[in-house]
Design a protein around this motif. Structure first.
Motif, PDB file in Angstrom:
ATOM      1  N   GLY A  15     -22.221 -28.160  59.458  1.00 10.41           N
ATOM      2  CA  GLY A  15     -21.180 -29.170  59.529  1.00 10.41           C
ATOM      3  C   GLY A  15     -19.887 -28.777  58.837  1.00 10.41           C
ATOM      4  N   GLU A  16     -19.951 -27.749  57.980  1.00 14.46           N
ATOM      5  CA  GLU A  16     -18.737 -27.317  57.284  1.00 14.46           C
ATOM      6  C   GLU A  16     -17.899 -26.404  58.187  1.00 14.46           C
ATOM      7  OE1 GLU A  16     -20.236 -25.538  53.665  1.00 14.46           O
ATOM      8  OE2 GLU A  16     -20.073 -27.454  52.592  1.00 14.46           O
ATOM      9  N   ASP A  17     -16.649 -26.210  57.778  1.00 13.90           N
ATOM     10  CA  ASP A  17     -15.718 -25.397  58.549  1.00 13.90           C
ATOM     11  C   ASP A  17     -15.476 -24.063  57.856  1.00 13.90           C
ATOM     12  OD1 ASP A  17     -13.588 -28.295  59.158  1.00 13.90           O
ATOM     13  OD2 ASP A  17     -15.479 -27.692  60.100  1.00 13.90           O
ATOM     14  N   ALA A  18     -15.055 -23.089  58.662  1.00 12.19           N
ATOM     15  CA  ALA A  18     -14.716 -21.773  58.110  1.00 12.19           C
ATOM     16  C   ALA A  18     -13.576 -21.157  58.901  1.00 12.19           C
ATOM     17  CB  ALA A  18     -15.934 -20.854  58.138  1.00 12.19           C
ATOM     18  N   VAL A  19     -12.826 -20.315  58.222  1.00  5.32           N
ATOM     19  CA  VAL A  19     -11.763 -19.549  58.865  1.00  5.32           C
ATOM     20  C   VAL A  19     -11.969 -18.072  58.535  1.00  5.32           C
ATOM     21  CG1 VAL A  19      -9.293 -19.144  59.092  1.00  5.32           C
ATOM     22  CG2 VAL A  19     -10.151 -21.456  58.623  1.00  5.32           C
ATOM     23  N   ILE A  20     -11.936 -17.243  59.557  1.00 10.27           N
ATOM     24  CA  ILE A  20     -12.048 -15.793  59.370  1.00 10.27           C
ATOM     25  C   ILE A  20     -10.733 -15.173  59.819  1.00 10.27           C
ATOM     26  CG2 ILE A  20     -13.296 -13.708  60.026  1.00 10.27           C
ATOM     27  CD1 ILE A  20     -15.726 -15.489  60.626  1.00 10.27           C
ATOM     28  N   ASN A  21     -10.212 -14.313  58.979  1.00  5.99           N
ATOM     29  CA  ASN A  21      -8.908 -13.719  59.237  1.00  5.99           C
ATOM     30  C   ASN A  21      -9.004 -12.238  59.576  1.00  5.99           C
ATOM     31  OD1 ASN A  21      -7.326 -16.130  58.410  1.00  5.99           O
ATOM     32  ND2 ASN A  21      -8.271 -15.704  56.427  1.00  5.99           N
ATOM     33  N   CYS A  22      -8.036 -11.796  60.361  1.00  3.07           N
ATOM     34  CA  CYS A  22      -7.981 -10.394  60.804  1.00  3.07           C
ATOM     35  C   CYS A  22      -6.527  -9.958  60.700  1.00  3.07           C
ATOM     36  CB  CYS A  22      -8.484 -10.310  62.234  1.00  3.07           C
ATOM     37  SG  CYS A  22      -8.392  -8.676  62.999  1.00  3.07           S
ATOM     38  N   SER A  23      -6.281  -8.907  59.946  1.00  5.01           N
ATOM     39  CA  SER A  23      -4.914  -8.489  59.694  1.00  5.01           C
ATOM     40  C   SER A  23      -4.742  -7.011  60.004  1.00  5.01           C
ATOM     41  CB  SER A  23      -4.569  -8.760  58.223  1.00  5.01           C
ATOM     42  OG  SER A  23      -3.240  -8.408  57.959  1.00  5.01           O
ATOM     43  N   SER A  24      -3.669  -6.704  60.729  1.00  4.16           N
ATOM     44  CA  SER A  24      -3.412  -5.317  61.115  1.00  4.16           C
ATOM     45  C   SER A  24      -2.081  -4.852  60.534  1.00  4.16           C
ATOM     46  CB  SER A  24      -3.379  -5.198  62.632  1.00  4.16           C
ATOM     47  OG  SER A  24      -3.015  -3.896  63.030  1.00  4.16           O
ATOM     48  N   SER A  25      -1.982  -3.540  60.315  1.00  2.00           N
ATOM     49  CA  SER A  25      -0.741  -2.975  59.785  1.00  2.00           C
ATOM     50  C   SER A  25       0.195  -2.531  60.911  1.00  2.00           C
ATOM     51  CB  SER A  25      -1.059  -1.778  58.884  1.00  2.00           C
ATOM     52  OG  SER A  25      -1.756  -0.792  59.620  1.00  2.00           O
ATOM     53  N   LEU A  73      -9.829 -16.886  63.231  1.00  2.00           N
ATOM     54  CA  LEU A  73     -10.866 -17.537  64.035  1.00  2.00           C
ATOM     55  C   LEU A  73     -11.320 -18.775  63.286  1.00  2.00           C
ATOM     56  CD1 LEU A  73     -12.717 -17.085  66.591  1.00  2.00           C
ATOM     57  CD2 LEU A  73     -14.381 -16.117  64.991  1.00  2.00           C
ATOM     58  N   TYR A  74     -11.323 -19.912  63.959  1.00  2.00           N
ATOM     59  CA  TYR A  74     -11.652 -21.188  63.332  1.00  2.00           C
ATOM     60  C   TYR A  74     -13.021 -21.656  63.822  1.00  2.00           C
ATOM     61  CZ  TYR A  74      -6.629 -20.984  62.609  1.00  2.00           C
ATOM     62  OH  TYR A  74      -5.373 -20.567  62.272  1.00  2.00           O
ATOM     63  N   LEU A  75     -13.913 -21.832  62.874  1.00  2.00           N
ATOM     64  CA  LEU A  75     -15.254 -22.321  63.189  1.00  2.00           C
ATOM     65  C   LEU A  75     -15.392 -23.692  62.564  1.00  2.00           C
ATOM     66  CD1 LEU A  75     -17.041 -18.968  62.354  1.00  2.00           C
ATOM     67  CD2 LEU A  75     -16.568 -19.860  64.630  1.00  2.00           C
ATOM     68  N   THR A  76     -15.421 -24.723  63.377  1.00  2.00           N
ATOM     69  CA  THR A  76     -15.477 -26.088  62.875  1.00  2.00           C
ATOM     70  C   THR A  76     -16.848 -26.703  63.119  1.00  2.00           C
ATOM     71  OG1 THR A  76     -14.597 -26.903  64.972  1.00  2.00           O
ATOM     72  CG2 THR A  76     -13.012 -26.419  63.238  1.00  2.00           C
ATOM     73  N   ALA A  77     -17.217 -27.580  62.218  1.00  2.00           N
ATOM     74  CA  ALA A  77     -18.521 -28.272  62.302  1.00  2.00           C
ATOM     75  C   ALA A  77     -19.625 -27.266  62.581  1.00  2.00           C
ATOM     76  CB  ALA A  77     -18.475 -29.347  63.386  1.00  2.00           C
ATOM     77  N   SER A  78     -19.750 -26.291  61.691  1.00  2.00           N
ATOM     78  CA  SER A  78     -20.641 -25.144  61.933  1.00  2.00           C
ATOM     79  C   SER A  78     -22.091 -25.576  62.187  1.00  2.00           C
ATOM     80  CB  SER A  78     -20.579 -24.184  60.762  1.00  2.00           C
ATOM     81  OG  SER A  78     -20.971 -24.835  59.580  1.00  2.00           O
ATOM     82  N   GLN A  79     -22.739 -24.787  63.008  1.00  2.00           N
ATOM     83  CA  GLN A  79     -24.153 -24.990  63.330  1.00  2.00           C
ATOM     84  C   GLN A  79     -24.927 -23.760  62.877  1.00  2.00           C
ATOM     85  OE1 GLN A  79     -24.346 -25.652  67.587  1.00  2.00           O
ATOM     86  NE2 GLN A  79     -22.540 -26.945  67.544  1.00  2.00           N
ATOM     87  N   LEU A  80     -26.228 -23.911  62.768  1.00  2.00           N
ATOM     88  CA  LEU A  80     -27.077 -22.787  62.361  1.00  2.00           C
ATOM     89  C   LEU A  80     -26.868 -21.587  63.279  1.00  2.00           C
ATOM     90  CD1 LEU A  80     -30.424 -24.609  61.523  1.00  2.00           C
ATOM     91  CD2 LEU A  80     -28.699 -23.778  59.920  1.00  2.00           C
ATOM     92  N   ILE A 108     -19.542 -11.480  57.474  1.00  2.00           N
ATOM     93  CA  ILE A 108     -20.893 -12.033  57.600  1.00  2.00           C
ATOM     94  C   ILE A 108     -20.849 -13.524  57.311  1.00  2.00           C
ATOM     95  CG2 ILE A 108     -23.261 -11.947  56.752  1.00  2.00           C
ATOM     96  CD1 ILE A 108     -22.671  -9.033  55.874  1.00  2.00           C
ATOM     97  N   LEU A 109     -21.240 -14.309  58.299  1.00  2.00           N
ATOM     98  CA  LEU A 109     -21.263 -15.768  58.152  1.00  2.00           C
ATOM     99  C   LEU A 109     -22.705 -16.246  58.128  1.00  2.00           C
ATOM    100  CD1 LEU A 109     -19.536 -18.464  58.270  1.00  2.00           C
ATOM    101  CD2 LEU A 109     -20.156 -18.521  60.679  1.00  2.00           C
ATOM    102  N   THR A 110     -23.050 -17.002  57.095  1.00  2.00           N
ATOM    103  CA  THR A 110     -24.394 -17.562  56.982  1.00  2.00           C
ATOM    104  C   THR A 110     -24.278 -19.073  56.906  1.00  2.00           C
ATOM    105  OG1 THR A 110     -25.100 -15.613  55.740  1.00  2.00           O
ATOM    106  CG2 THR A 110     -26.549 -17.545  55.692  1.00  2.00           C
ATOM    107  N   VAL A 111     -24.970 -19.757  57.808  1.00  2.00           N
ATOM    108  CA  VAL A 111     -24.978 -21.212  57.806  1.00  2.00           C
ATOM    109  C   VAL A 111     -26.367 -21.690  57.413  1.00  2.00           C
ATOM    110  CG1 VAL A 111     -24.589 -23.306  59.149  1.00  2.00           C
ATOM    111  CG2 VAL A 111     -23.245 -21.245  59.632  1.00  2.00           C
TER     112      VAL A 111
END
Lengths: 113, 116
Positions: A15-25, A73-80, A108-111
């Motif tokens: 149910g929690e949210d996460a944001v994963i970022n990707c940055s290039s030079s 990348l936005y992951l909302t209301a996370s599920q297993l 690595i995302l762990t729910v």
């Protein structure tokens, strides 16, 4: 040069949210996102192109800041089922062709229930 | 559904042996890729091919070669395997259609190669 992903790992409860970022030079033409579950092949999530085009799954959202060469990348209301390693793959503008991607090191995302 | 298959899930070879990793896709994709995956380093591109008999070096081609004699098959060759080539090897394919950037890559299940 590989894009840099952050964070390296994140732990969530369902149910929690996460944001994963990707940055290039370097300047980018496209950013791809993939998820890999343990022992399985990476699976496509999203493509974001310079200029605003996007393609991907309905339940996944992402952004692409062309000026900053960053994608999130936005992951909302996370599920297993969201657990896994997330990779961004970037394609440089003007210098590459044929959809050649350079991947980040992964997040690595762990729910947990 | 696109299917990308790899010849072996697990492979154990000795130093100095010649190793062939095979990849086959069944969706008539023009582009095919070989990656190696190592913990903390993500996926790194070894070679790719955008047409039969065409190949280009990726980011880490040293110690590897490739062959693409048929559109559906892309082989990775380790001419003389070394212990630092112990890794997970992933094959992928994608459609070209003039807009390769807009087409996702489909991955095979991987081959875990151990070189002793």
């Amino acid at each position: 040069q590989q894009p840099v992903q952050s964070p390296q790992a994140v732990i969530l409860r369902e149910g929690e949210d996460a944001v994963i970022n990707c940055s290039s030079s370097k300047a980018l033409y496209s950013v791809h996102w993939y998820r890999q579950k343990h022992g399985e092949a990476p699976v496509f999530l999203m493509i974001l192109l310079k200029g605003g085009e996007q393609k991907g799954h309905d339940k996944i959202s992402a952004s692409f800041n062309e000026k900053k060469q960053q994608s999130s990348l936005y992951l909302t209301a996370s599920q297993l089922s969201y657990s896994g390693t997330y990779f961004c793959g970037t394609e440089g503008s003007g210098g590459t062709s044929y959809g050649k991607l350079t991947f980040g090191q992964g997040t690595i995302l762990t729910v947990h229930p | 559904d696109v299917k990308v298959t790899q010849s072996s899930r697990y492979l154990v070879k000795r130093t100095g042996e010649k190793v062939f990793l095979e990849c086959v896709q069944d969706m008539d994709h023009e582009n095919m890729f070989w990656y190696r995956q190592d913990p903390g380093l993500g996926l790194r591109l070894i070679y790719f091919s955008y047409d039969v008999k065409m190949k280009e070096k990726g980011d880490i081609p040293e110690g590897y070669s490739v062959s693409r004699e048929k559109k559906e098959r892309f082989s990775l060759i380790l001419e003389s395997a070394s212990t630092n080539q112990t890794s997970m090897y992933l094959c992928a394919s994608s459609l070209s259609s003039g807009r390769s950037s807009y087409n996702e890559q489909f991955f095979g299940p991987g081959t875990r190669l151990t070189v002793l």
